[in-house]
Design an enzyme around this catalytic site. Structure first.
Site, PDB file in Angstrom:
ATOM      1  N   HIS A 261       1.207  -6.008 -14.189  1.00  0.00           N
ATOM      2  CA  HIS A 261       0.911  -4.933 -14.758  1.00  0.00           C
ATOM      3  C   HIS A 261      -0.149  -5.226 -16.071  1.00  0.00           C
ATOM      4  O   HIS A 261      -0.818  -4.412 -16.125  1.00  0.00           O
ATOM      5  CB  HIS A 261       2.423  -4.105 -15.246  1.00  0.00           C
ATOM      6  CG  HIS A 261       2.179  -3.040 -16.437  1.00  0.00           C
ATOM      7  ND1 HIS A 261       1.975  -1.988 -16.411  1.00  0.00           N
ATOM      8  CD2 HIS A 261       2.327  -3.486 -17.949  1.00  0.00           C
ATOM      9  CE1 HIS A 261       1.746  -1.437 -17.405  1.00  0.00           C
ATOM     10  NE2 HIS A 261       2.098  -2.165 -18.431  1.00  0.00           N
ATOM     11  N   PHE A 262       0.520  -5.861 -17.016  1.00  0.00           N
ATOM     12  CA  PHE A 262      -0.240  -5.771 -18.274  1.00  0.00           C
ATOM     13  C   PHE A 262      -1.659  -6.637 -17.783  1.00  0.00           C
ATOM     14  O   PHE A 262      -2.785  -6.390 -18.772  1.00  0.00           O
ATOM     15  CB  PHE A 262       0.285  -6.472 -19.292  1.00  0.00           C
ATOM     16  CG  PHE A 262       0.774  -7.937 -19.336  1.00  0.00           C
ATOM     17  CD1 PHE A 262      -0.250  -8.940 -19.304  1.00  0.00           C
ATOM     18  CD2 PHE A 262       2.256  -8.290 -19.252  1.00  0.00           C
ATOM     19  CE1 PHE A 262       0.304 -10.363 -19.044  1.00  0.00           C
ATOM     20  CE2 PHE A 262       2.727  -9.734 -19.440  1.00  0.00           C
ATOM     21  CZ  PHE A 262       1.577 -10.449 -19.264  1.00  0.00           C
ATOM     22  N   HIS A 263      -2.000  -7.091 -16.769  1.00  0.00           N
ATOM     23  CA  HIS A 263      -3.348  -7.942 -16.374  1.00  0.00           C
ATOM     24  C   HIS A 263      -4.245  -6.628 -15.937  1.00  0.00           C
ATOM     25  O   HIS A 263      -5.493  -6.690 -16.081  1.00  0.00           O
ATOM     26  CB  HIS A 263      -3.318  -8.693 -15.498  1.00  0.00           C
ATOM     27  CG  HIS A 263      -2.869 -10.144 -16.130  1.00  0.00           C
ATOM     28  ND1 HIS A 263      -1.879 -10.586 -16.189  1.00  0.00           N
ATOM     29  CD2 HIS A 263      -3.937 -11.112 -16.518  1.00  0.00           C
ATOM     30  CE1 HIS A 263      -2.005 -11.906 -16.917  1.00  0.00           C
ATOM     31  NE2 HIS A 263      -3.239 -11.971 -16.978  1.00  0.00           N
TER      32      HIS A 263
ATOM     33  N   ARG B 215       8.150 -14.536 -13.607  1.00  0.00           N
ATOM     34  CA  ARG B 215       6.749 -14.744 -14.476  1.00  0.00           C
ATOM     35  C   ARG B 215       7.127 -16.178 -15.045  1.00  0.00           C
ATOM     36  O   ARG B 215       8.019 -16.785 -15.231  1.00  0.00           O
ATOM     37  CB  ARG B 215       6.450 -13.479 -15.446  1.00  0.00           C
ATOM     38  CG  ARG B 215       7.720 -13.414 -16.263  1.00  0.00           C
ATOM     39  CD  ARG B 215       7.600 -12.236 -17.419  1.00  0.00           C
ATOM     40  NE  ARG B 215       6.640 -12.469 -18.103  1.00  0.00           N
ATOM     41  CZ  ARG B 215       6.482 -11.402 -19.286  1.00  0.00           C
ATOM     42  NH1 ARG B 215       7.355 -10.620 -19.505  1.00  0.00           N
ATOM     43  NH2 ARG B 215       5.394 -11.638 -19.975  1.00  0.00           N
ATOM     44  N   ARG B 216       5.785 -16.505 -15.821  1.00  0.00           N
ATOM     45  CA  ARG B 216       6.172 -17.648 -16.783  1.00  0.00           C
ATOM     46  C   ARG B 216       6.669 -18.801 -16.327  1.00  0.00           C
ATOM     47  O   ARG B 216       7.718 -19.558 -16.801  1.00  0.00           O
ATOM     48  CB  ARG B 216       6.882 -17.173 -18.080  1.00  0.00           C
ATOM     49  CG  ARG B 216       6.243 -16.052 -18.741  1.00  0.00           C
ATOM     50  CD  ARG B 216       7.184 -15.613 -19.789  1.00  0.00           C
ATOM     51  NE  ARG B 216       6.518 -15.215 -20.921  1.00  0.00           N
ATOM     52  CZ  ARG B 216       6.814 -14.778 -22.130  1.00  0.00           C
ATOM     53  NH1 ARG B 216       8.119 -14.830 -22.248  1.00  0.00           N
ATOM     54  NH2 ARG B 216       6.026 -14.450 -23.125  1.00  0.00           N
TER      55      ARG B 216
ATOM     56  N   TYR C  74      -0.632  -0.894 -27.948  1.00  0.00           N
ATOM     57  CA  TYR C  74      -1.299   0.214 -28.187  1.00  0.00           C
ATOM     58  C   TYR C  74      -2.430  -0.227 -28.981  1.00  0.00           C
ATOM     59  O   TYR C  74      -3.439   0.561 -29.143  1.00  0.00           O
ATOM     60  CB  TYR C  74      -0.463   1.532 -28.465  1.00  0.00           C
ATOM     61  CG  TYR C  74       0.348   2.057 -27.450  1.00  0.00           C
ATOM     62  CD1 TYR C  74      -0.376   3.025 -26.580  1.00  0.00           C
ATOM     63  CD2 TYR C  74       1.378   1.549 -27.247  1.00  0.00           C
ATOM     64  CE1 TYR C  74       0.107   3.296 -25.260  1.00  0.00           C
ATOM     65  CE2 TYR C  74       2.167   2.139 -26.093  1.00  0.00           C
ATOM     66  CZ  TYR C  74       1.425   2.989 -25.092  1.00  0.00           C
ATOM     67  OH  TYR C  74       2.115   3.096 -23.837  1.00  0.00           O
TER      68      TYR C  74
ATOM     69  N   HIS D 172       6.002  -3.751 -28.632  1.00  0.00           N
ATOM     70  CA  HIS D 172       5.282  -2.647 -27.735  1.00  0.00           C
ATOM     71  C   HIS D 172       4.115  -2.062 -28.447  1.00  0.00           C
ATOM     72  O   HIS D 172       3.119  -1.814 -27.904  1.00  0.00           O
ATOM     73  CB  HIS D 172       6.227  -1.801 -27.468  1.00  0.00           C
ATOM     74  CG  HIS D 172       5.750  -1.047 -26.255  1.00  0.00           C
ATOM     75  ND1 HIS D 172       5.584  -1.317 -24.986  1.00  0.00           N
ATOM     76  CD2 HIS D 172       5.146   0.128 -26.182  1.00  0.00           C
ATOM     77  CE1 HIS D 172       4.970  -0.555 -24.026  1.00  0.00           C
ATOM     78  NE2 HIS D 172       4.693   0.354 -24.862  1.00  0.00           N
TER      79      HIS D 172
END
Lengths: 166, 596, 52
Positions: B387-389, B450-451, B240, B236
């Site tokens: 989300h993370f794209h 996903r994946r 950041y 995580h």
């Protein structure tokens, strides 16, 4: 420290938002009774599942009036048993473990969605009210055949249920 | 801050030629990773959506591993070390202490990347047993070739040494400037690196103590839950780590591009301190639906995660206010009318502003991901990469590309080849990602995982509340294609810029903040204090869960095996040596692709 | 920059970012509505609740 009044307003609102989010989740956990997968079960040797009385024969077992337990094994690249057969109007506790690598156990389109880690047993309880059929898929990458790993949960009308043995 | 520089002044290259060369090298490394990562990205997009399948689905996971590792390890972190080197040198207005040392850490990062990438690409070559089809998360007991873990370790060490370089520069500066506040950009780089050191403890133990020796055959078993938990200890905060250079650019460069100044230096410092404190004790929120971790620990992780929203929410205000200040200086009026006065024709500005807008959207899906029991709804579905794209894939990547349009001329003394192409490129990225990410979020909500190479199953169909699976696949494919074209435009623009002719006076200054560092308490610059508190928070969040996991399953797991069994004890070492020739392996890779 | 001439100097205290406040309040409202929708309709309204 020098903070503009508007920033102070936003700081308060942002904290409010955070507290509201945490409170909503706490409300779901208490008032609505949504339980998390936890560490209730002992660890298990994934190489010796054949000697384990729950997982040697993956199956559904009646343990009370309208109460069932489903012992499920995930492996590259299948779920056992398949289908998992339960009667409508039942409360079912799943015990899911892995024979090899990390898998996922997702009852498609529902909130029953847990990780399956070798050496651990994921346990959770759900209610099946109506007859119907759900797909089950593995949602954690588990090897080059990951995309073919699927199973199903078949909820049969109560009077037609024959104990879940195929 | 070096406010002596005026626009039209000497560029970074003029003032610090050695450092400029190093920064160019790191950025090139980032761009090469971006090209390869993008290529694997488009292959998997078209495969997964069943538009174009050029390979057998079993190779999909090799492609996915390469895409993930190249994008979120190589691209992001190479860019980070470049932009932080620039920022530290620029804001301290002094060169690095020893440039040979700097090239050493850069070299280590390159070697580490090549090792890991070779191991991953080995998965395409049937004639070798080398592979690392373990995805970015490399959860044991899936096993990669030792070269993969070794490469990661060396890359990590390189990044640590880069941080040491900036600390050395800061110490040297401090001797020359006693009693001065740490310049803002240096402050941001240093706090980010302190967070990185703390976060790396998890991955270092997972890789060096468990996975690398296990892959060498020194022992047969690992505790799958333990290595997974150690991964997320790092996994995580690393998000950041990707984000902090983007934040630094939003705080220090974006206001300038908007024609204004940073609204508040003190709040910017507070935000980075909060990230140092809160980024690490949150990793268990990736394990909400894991067995073997008590619900209480999950709730604590959620509380920490939710409070980690605070610095991002504060950033939203400060950054937008800085833009508004610029717009009003440029003559903008009205409650929302000032938005029109922003310099939308500048790709560097527009790219960063659109990246920030996407981050606001990605922030929302992140809030859902942070919620404990609602995780049942979205865990490991396509919602998560959706989300993370938005976050790393747009907030970070698009900011980096936009910043390149502004920074690259100052590193090369060559003006940007084409602003209009730059503008088209950033808008295209925004539109492509909006399409792709929207469809991914929605698909996740009706259960698409996903994946996976083929989200098509024999026994059941997905039932969207609206639309069809096909429509969402089309959105993903069109979005992915736009992204790939956009990436091509970006790289083309940078390459053509490099072929341009040199000009002088391309330097750009960064204006000081409206509310400067003197408005903030000195304690904010007490880095030792913040590290101490951060460590205490990590101990509080992790000691009991880790102790519980180890006491339940043992350090080396309750009999968990190895999948696939690819290497025997010593043949692994021999094989690594045999394949150290990268060109040879790359040649094999090409052959492998043609054969398939 | 083309609008160089229109620049005005404003100090931190005098400058009230009204537009920013308006935008951020709008964001706050959107977040609150979406959260309620996601938690109470998408999640709690979904099939199969884990109750134990």
């Amino acid at each position: 420290m020098h903070i503009h009044n508007y920033e102070k307003i936003w700081l308060v609102l942002a904290m409010l938002l955070i507290v509201a989010f945490i409170s909503t989740v706490a409300y779901g956990a208490t008032a609505m009774g949504v339980d998390m997968i936890s560490d209730d079960e002992e660890t298990i040797n994934p190489d010796a599942l054949d000697e384990d009385q729950r997982f040697a024969e993956p199956r559904v077992e009646q343990v009370g009036e309208n109460e069932y337990e489903a012992y499920v094994v995930a492996l590259q690249f299948a779920f056992q048993p398949d289908p998992i057969e339960v009667p409508a109007g039942s409360t079912v506790t799943f015990y899911v473990t892995s024979r090899d690598v990390i898998h996922g156990f997702e009852v498609v389109g529902t909130n029953a969605n847990v990780m399956v880690v070798p050496g651990e047993v994921s346990t959770f309880t759900v209610e099946f009210n109506e007859a119907g059929e759900y797909g089950v898929l593995c949602n954690e990458y588990c090897g080059d055949g990951h995309h073919v790993m699927e199973g199903s949960v078949v909820v049969v009308p109560e009077e037609e249920y024959d104990g879940g043995d195929q | 801050m070096s406010d002596a520089l005026e626009s039209g002044a000497p560029s970074f290259l003029d003032q610090f030629p050695d450092e400029a060369k190093l920064v160019r090298a790191t950025l090139w490394s980032a761009f090469i990773a971006l090209i390869l990562g993008g290529l694997f990205g488009i292959i998997q997009t078209l495969h997964r959506t069943d538009i174009l399948r050029v390979m057998d689905s079993s190779y999909y996971y090799t492609v996915l591993t390469a895409h993930g590792v190249l994008m979120v390890v190589s691209f992001t972190i190479f860019f980070l070390v470049g932009v932080f080197t620039w920022a530290v040198v620029r804001s301290l207005d002094r060169p690095l202490v020893d440039i040979r040392y700097s090239w050493t850490w850069y070299g280590l990062m390159v070697v580490g990347t090549l090792m890991a990438v070779v191991a991953v690409l080995g998965g395409f070559v049937d004639s070798t047993e080398m592979s690392a089809d373990v995805l970015f998360t490399f959860y044991a007991p899936l096993q990669a070739h030792p070269l993969f873990y070794g490469g990661l370790a060396i890359f990590l060490i390189g990044s640590w040494l880069a941080g040491v370089d900036w600390f050395r520069a800061w110490y040297a500066w401090k001797r020359e400037h006693p009693d001065e506040r740490i310049p803002l950009q240096t402050f941001m780089a240093l706090t980010t690196m302190l967070m990185w050191y703390i976060a790396s403890i998890g991955i270092a133990i997972a890789v060096v103590v468990f996975l690398l020796p296990w892959s060498l055959g020194l022992f047969d078993e690992v505790n799958a839950l333990l290595t997974r938990t150690l991964f997320w200890f790092w996994g995580h905060p690393v998000v950041y780590f990707w984000l902090m250079p983007a934040y630094m650019l939003w705080y220090t460069v974006l206001p300038k591009l908007a024609g204004g100044r940073l609204f508040s230096d003190p709040l910017a410092r507070v935000v980075f301190v909060l990230f140092l404190l809160l980024s690490t004790p949150v990793g268990i929120h990736h394990q909400y639906v894991d067995p073997g971790i008590a619900e209480g620990f999950k709730f604590i992780a959620m509380t920490n995660t939710m409070f980690l929203l605070l610095p991002s929410l504060l950033t939203a205000f400060t950054v937008v206010a800085s833009m508004e200040y610029g717009a009003r200086r440029r003559g903008g009026t009205g409650l929302f009318g000032w938005l029109r006065a922003l310099p939308w024709a500048r790709p560097a500005f527009t790219g960063m502003a659109l990246a920030g807008l996407m981050f606001a959207a990605g922030g929302f899906s992140g809030m859902i991901n942070a919620g404990m029991n609602i995780n049942y709804l979205v865990h490991n579905t396509l919602w998560v990469p959706g989300h993370f794209h938005l976050t790393v894939g747009t907030a970070v990547a698009l900011t980096f590309m936009a910043a390149t349009y502004w920074l690259w001329p100052q590193l090369t003394n060559k003006p940007l080849f084409s602003r209009p192409i730059g503008l088209l490129q950033v808008v295209m990225w925004f539109v492509g990602m909006a399409l792709m990410s929207n469809a991914m979020h929605v698909s996740g909500l009706f259960g698409v995982p996903r994946r996976t190479a083929e989200p098509e199953y024999q026994g059941f169909d997905f039932t969207p509340a609206f639309g069809t699976m096909n429509e969402f696949d089309m959105q993903i494919a069109i979005g992915g294609t736009l992204l790939f074209i956009s990436l091509g435009l970006f790289i083309g623009n940078v390459v053509l810029t490099s072929f341009g002719t040199k000009q002088s006076s391309l330097g750009e200054d960064l204006p000081p903040a409206l509310s400067g560092p003197s408005d903030s308490p000195v304690v904010l610059d007490n880095l030792k204090l913040w590290v101490g508190i951060a460590l205490v928070l990590v101990v509080l969040a992790y000691s009991l869960p880790l102790a519980s996991i180890i006491s339940r399953g043992g350090l080396f797991g309750p009999g968990v095996g190895t999948y696939p069994m690819i290497v025997d004890t010593f043949s692994a070492l021999i094989e690594s040596v045999a394949h150290a020739g990268i060109t040879e392996t790359l040649a094999q890779f090409e052959v492998g692709v043609i054969v398939q | 920059m083309s609008t160089e001439t229109a620049k005005k100097e404003i100090d931190h205290e005098d400058f009230d970012p009204k537009g920013t406040l308006a935008l951020i309040l709008l964001y706050f409202v959107i977040l609150a509505i979406l959260w309620i929708f996601m938690y109470f309709i998408e999640f709690l309204g979904n099939d199969l609740t884990v109750i134990g």
